[in-house]
Structures are given as C-alpha cells and as structure tokens.
Design a protein around this motif. Structure first.
Motif, PDB file in Angstrom:
ATOM      1  N   PRO A   1       0.089   5.318  -1.010  1.00  0.00           N
ATOM      2  CA  PRO A   1      -0.804   6.484  -1.287  1.00  0.00           C
ATOM      3  C   PRO A   1      -0.440   6.960  -2.574  1.00  0.00           C
ATOM      4  O   PRO A   1       0.551   7.177  -3.011  1.00  0.00           O
ATOM      5  CB  PRO A   1      -0.986   7.331  -0.212  1.00  0.00           C
ATOM      6  CG  PRO A   1       0.119   6.820   0.815  1.00  0.00           C
ATOM      7  CD  PRO A   1       0.791   5.661   0.396  1.00  0.00           C
ATOM      8  N   LEU A   2      -1.643   7.212  -3.438  1.00  0.00           N
ATOM      9  CA  LEU A   2      -1.154   7.932  -4.763  1.00  0.00           C
ATOM     10  C   LEU A   2      -0.738   9.318  -4.467  1.00  0.00           C
ATOM     11  O   LEU A   2      -0.835   9.945  -3.367  1.00  0.00           O
ATOM     12  CB  LEU A   2      -2.502   8.173  -5.600  1.00  0.00           C
ATOM     13  CG  LEU A   2      -3.339   6.990  -5.826  1.00  0.00           C
ATOM     14  CD1 LEU A   2      -4.644   7.316  -6.628  1.00  0.00           C
ATOM     15  CD2 LEU A   2      -2.464   6.062  -6.865  1.00  0.00           C
ATOM     16  N   SER A   3       0.259   9.922  -5.300  1.00  0.00           N
ATOM     17  CA  SER A   3       0.761  11.423  -4.863  1.00  0.00           C
ATOM     18  C   SER A   3      -0.352  12.161  -4.943  1.00  0.00           C
ATOM     19  O   SER A   3      -1.202  12.431  -5.786  1.00  0.00           O
ATOM     20  CB  SER A   3       1.984  11.500  -5.982  1.00  0.00           C
ATOM     21  OG  SER A   3       1.184  11.458  -7.087  1.00  0.00           O
ATOM     22  N   PRO A   4      -0.188  12.979  -3.846  1.00  0.00           N
ATOM     23  CA  PRO A   4      -1.289  14.182  -3.528  1.00  0.00           C
ATOM     24  C   PRO A   4      -1.093  15.359  -4.757  1.00  0.00           C
ATOM     25  O   PRO A   4      -0.105  15.457  -5.509  1.00  0.00           O
ATOM     26  CB  PRO A   4      -0.994  14.793  -2.316  1.00  0.00           C
ATOM     27  CG  PRO A   4       0.377  14.386  -1.956  1.00  0.00           C
ATOM     28  CD  PRO A   4       0.528  13.405  -2.647  1.00  0.00           C
ATOM     29  N   GLU A   5      -2.212  16.055  -4.799  1.00  0.00           N
ATOM     30  CA  GLU A   5      -2.176  17.462  -5.947  1.00  0.00           C
ATOM     31  C   GLU A   5      -0.963  18.397  -5.782  1.00  0.00           C
ATOM     32  O   GLU A   5      -0.866  18.651  -4.482  1.00  0.00           O
ATOM     33  CB  GLU A   5      -3.634  17.916  -5.735  1.00  0.00           C
ATOM     34  CG  GLU A   5      -3.957  19.096  -6.954  1.00  0.00           C
ATOM     35  CD  GLU A   5      -3.909  18.245  -8.333  1.00  0.00           C
ATOM     36  OE1 GLU A   5      -3.276  18.598  -8.918  1.00  0.00           O
ATOM     37  OE2 GLU A   5      -4.925  17.297  -8.380  1.00  0.00           O
TER      38      GLU A   5
ATOM     39  N   GLU B   1      -5.077  12.105  -1.414  1.00  0.00           N
ATOM     40  CA  GLU B   1      -4.661  11.306  -2.544  1.00  0.00           C
ATOM     41  C   GLU B   1      -5.181  12.025  -3.952  1.00  0.00           C
ATOM     42  O   GLU B   1      -6.104  12.230  -4.005  1.00  0.00           O
ATOM     43  CB  GLU B   1      -4.886   9.755  -2.316  1.00  0.00           C
ATOM     44  CG  GLU B   1      -4.066   9.013  -1.349  1.00  0.00           C
ATOM     45  CD  GLU B   1      -4.610   7.613  -1.226  1.00  0.00           C
ATOM     46  OE1 GLU B   1      -3.988   6.762  -2.364  1.00  0.00           O
ATOM     47  OE2 GLU B   1      -5.054   7.106  -0.640  1.00  0.00           O
TER      48      GLU B   1
ATOM     49  N   LEU C   1      -8.138   1.181   2.279  1.00  0.00           N
ATOM     50  CA  LEU C   1      -7.405   2.040   2.896  1.00  0.00           C
ATOM     51  C   LEU C   1      -7.069   3.219   2.024  1.00  0.00           C
ATOM     52  O   LEU C   1      -6.520   3.327   1.023  1.00  0.00           O
ATOM     53  CB  LEU C   1      -5.917   1.510   3.279  1.00  0.00           C
ATOM     54  CG  LEU C   1      -5.798   0.627   4.638  1.00  0.00           C
ATOM     55  CD1 LEU C   1      -4.471  -0.090   4.498  1.00  0.00           C
ATOM     56  CD2 LEU C   1      -6.167   1.508   5.684  1.00  0.00           C
ATOM     57  N   PHE C   2      -7.721   4.584   2.547  1.00  0.00           N
ATOM     58  CA  PHE C   2      -7.571   5.693   1.605  1.00  0.00           C
ATOM     59  C   PHE C   2      -7.197   7.011   2.353  1.00  0.00           C
ATOM     60  O   PHE C   2      -7.581   7.034   3.658  1.00  0.00           O
ATOM     61  CB  PHE C   2      -8.967   6.140   0.729  1.00  0.00           C
ATOM     62  CG  PHE C   2      -9.378   4.718   0.001  1.00  0.00           C
ATOM     63  CD1 PHE C   2      -8.762   4.783  -1.336  1.00  0.00           C
ATOM     64  CD2 PHE C   2     -10.405   3.840   0.360  1.00  0.00           C
ATOM     65  CE1 PHE C   2      -9.041   3.720  -2.149  1.00  0.00           C
ATOM     66  CE2 PHE C   2     -10.597   2.862  -0.681  1.00  0.00           C
ATOM     67  CZ  PHE C   2     -10.046   2.833  -1.814  1.00  0.00           C
ATOM     68  N   ARG C   3      -6.291   7.641   1.788  1.00  0.00           N
ATOM     69  CA  ARG C   3      -6.103   9.050   2.461  1.00  0.00           C
ATOM     70  C   ARG C   3      -7.064  10.232   1.639  1.00  0.00           C
ATOM     71  O   ARG C   3      -7.104   9.838   0.689  1.00  0.00           O
ATOM     72  CB  ARG C   3      -4.599   9.234   2.169  1.00  0.00           C
ATOM     73  CG  ARG C   3      -3.884   8.439   3.337  1.00  0.00           C
ATOM     74  CD  ARG C   3      -2.423   8.600   2.918  1.00  0.00           C
ATOM     75  NE  ARG C   3      -1.890  10.087   2.837  1.00  0.00           N
ATOM     76  CZ  ARG C   3      -0.759  10.255   3.111  1.00  0.00           C
ATOM     77  NH1 ARG C   3       0.346   9.658   3.547  1.00  0.00           N
ATOM     78  NH2 ARG C   3      -0.350  11.754   3.028  1.00  0.00           N
TER      79      ARG C   3
ATOM     80  N   PHE D   1       0.692  -1.119  -0.012  1.00  0.00           N
ATOM     81  CA  PHE D   1      -0.118   0.003   0.244  1.00  0.00           C
ATOM     82  C   PHE D   1       0.730   1.271   0.115  1.00  0.00           C
ATOM     83  O   PHE D   1       1.577   1.618   0.878  1.00  0.00           O
ATOM     84  CB  PHE D   1      -0.921  -0.017   1.266  1.00  0.00           C
ATOM     85  CG  PHE D   1      -1.582   1.135   1.479  1.00  0.00           C
ATOM     86  CD1 PHE D   1      -2.576   1.730   0.442  1.00  0.00           C
ATOM     87  CD2 PHE D   1      -1.444   2.144   2.554  1.00  0.00           C
ATOM     88  CE1 PHE D   1      -3.354   2.742   0.749  1.00  0.00           C
ATOM     89  CE2 PHE D   1      -2.059   3.457   2.547  1.00  0.00           C
ATOM     90  CZ  PHE D   1      -3.034   3.760   1.667  1.00  0.00           C
TER      91      PHE D   1
END
Lengths: 58, 132
Positions: free
Chosen positions: A54-58, B50, B45-47, A52
């Motif tokens: 996280p995708l890179s934020p904006e 993201e 599981l998420f932020r 897991f």
C-alpha cells in the motif's frame, strides 16, 4: 506598447463541452489576466513493478 | 473601460463535482487549486488510508509563473458590449474547475496530478502474491 482592441459583434451558436477538469476554466466573458499552472507525473516514472504494497498513508 | 455583458440564452450542466463552481455574474479574483494521486493497480486492492501528498515532490515543487509586469497599455473599445451565446452544454466540471458567465479581473488556477500504475510482475512467482 499600446495594444488596441475593438470588440465588435460576438455571437456564438452552440458550445458543447464534455468536461472541464483539474483546475480548468470555461469562461463566457472578459478577463484581465489568466494564469494557469499544472504539474503531471505519469508512467514510466510512476510505474511500480512488484508485490502489492500500500502507498504510505497521510 | 466599459465592460461587456454575457448573454446566454440557455445553459445545461450535467455534473459539478469536487469543488467545482458554476458562477453567474462578475468576480474580481478566482483562484482554484486541485491535487490528486491516481493509482491504478493490476488487481483492484486498495486501502482507505493510502496515499500521502507529502511523499511526492510533484506536490511541493514550485511552478514558475511569468510575472504580469509587461509594459503594455491595453485600450479596449466596446463597439458591441455584448457576448451572445445561444446554447451551452457541459457534461461535467470536476476538480476545482470553474464555469463562469461573466467577467473576471484575475484568474489563477493550479493543478497537480500524480499517476501511479502498479503491476505485479508475472515472471517471478515471489512477486505474484496479488495474483489469485
């Protein structure tokens, strides 16, 4: 070229639609021009196998 | 060119969401644009921060459109200038969609969607940190 159109009777009973989504259009009427564009990226290309992160934020 | 009139006896729309429009009447130009990153994970599981549209070329790549310059003359004769619909039932319109009763000159709609499936490999115990 000459495109000749004769609009005669247009009589519709029932229209049942589940969903209109992602820049779609449901039109009861006339339109001169309609342009629709869509891109869609889905697995296998977008499949991530791994821990897991996280995708890179904006 | 005489315009036609849309006659709808009854319309029912359950949900309009994410910048969707229900329009009654005539419009000269409609432009809709929606983009989405849809991420599915094996474990939920998420932020909240993201996802970046800038990271994926699908949100930048140009979409080639045919130019509207055909040498076609359209002659329309309205023998019955009415479009009659008795009943319309729409469950939902979403993501910059339009439901319109009436006429439009130009419509341009664009949609860009990125789907991501994120699975943790079960074979490697090092990669199973999401598995509880």
């Amino acid at each position: 070229m000459i495109f000749q159109v004769y609009n005669r009777n247009l009589n519709v009973g029932n229209i049942r639609v589940i969903g209109v989504s992602s820049s779609s259009i449901l039109l009861v009427g006339d339109a001169e021009t309609i342009q629709l564009a869509s891109t869609f990226d889905t697995p296998a290309e977008s499949l991530i196998i791994g821990p897991f992160v996280p995708l890179s934020p904006e | 060119m005489l315009q036609r009139t849309s006659i709808v006896d009854h319309i029912r729309i359950n949900t309009l969401s994410f910048s969707s429009i229900f329009e009654i009447g005539d419009v000269s130009y409609i432009q809709g644009f929606s983009r989405a990153i849809a991420n599915q994970r094996q474990k939920p599981l998420f932020r909240s921060d993201e996802g970046s549209f800038r990271r994926y070329p699908i949100f930048r790549e140009p979409i080639p459109l045919p130019s509207i310059d055909e040498a076609v003359t359209m002659e329309v004769t309205q023998l019955n200038p009415g479009i009659k619909v008795h009943d319309i039932d729409v469950l939902g319109a979403s993501s910059s969609s339009i439901v319109q009763l009436g006429n439009t000159k130009k419509i341009f709609m664009e949609s860009r969607i990125k789907h991501i499936r994120h699975v943790t490999s079960n074979g490697n115990p090092q990669n199973s940190d999401v598995n509880s």
